[in-house]
Design a protein around this motif. Structure first.
Motif: not given
Length: 131
Positions: A36-55, A57-65
């Motif tokens: 039930y997660v919906l992400c803005p299209k601008r987040f699509a390129k980040d979705a497969n980033d292997p470092e997504l939850g690290f570093g 920027r880990a606590d940065e909001l994505t605007y995915c709901v």
């Protein structure tokens, strides 16, 4: 499915739920937690980033709901994704954003009882690149 008839270009939404951080998205990615997660299209390129939850920027909001916890009074939670080319013919809703809020809009008149279907794009289904 539409509980009532909607005219063409009717705005449905907003898509309600808690906003997700990059860390949240990394934990849910490729699991049923994304159902039930919906992400803005601008987040699509980040979705497969292997470092997504690290570093840093880990606590940065994505605007995915994530609408999973908000099942009541959240009808856009039940818009379904076309899962194959055949289902693309039934797409009758499009994703749109106003600021950082997700909505859906009908692309044609939708009779009551009709399934609401949209194209979630190339990152939703592992074996289907979208309509």
């Amino acid at each position: 499915f539409a509980a009532a008839a909607f005219p063409k270009y009717a705005v449905l939404g907003p898509y309600l739920g808690p906003t997700q951080t990059r860390r949240d998205m990394a934990q849910k990615r490729y699991t049923a937690g994304m159902d039930y997660v919906l992400c803005p299209k601008r987040f699509a390129k980040d979705a497969n980033d292997p470092e997504l939850g690290f570093g840093d920027r880990a606590d940065e909001l994505t605007y995915c709901v994530d609408a999973r916890p908000w099942a009541s009074n959240n009808p856009t939670r039940y818009v379904n994704a076309a899962a194959n080319t055949k289902q693309c013919a039934g797409v009758n809703v499009e994703f749109c954003e106003f600021g950082q809020v997700a909505y859906f809009r009908t692309t044609e008149a939708v009779p009551a009882g009709t399934e609401l279907v949209t194209d979630y794009g190339e990152n939703y289904w592992p074996d289907f690149r979208g309509c």
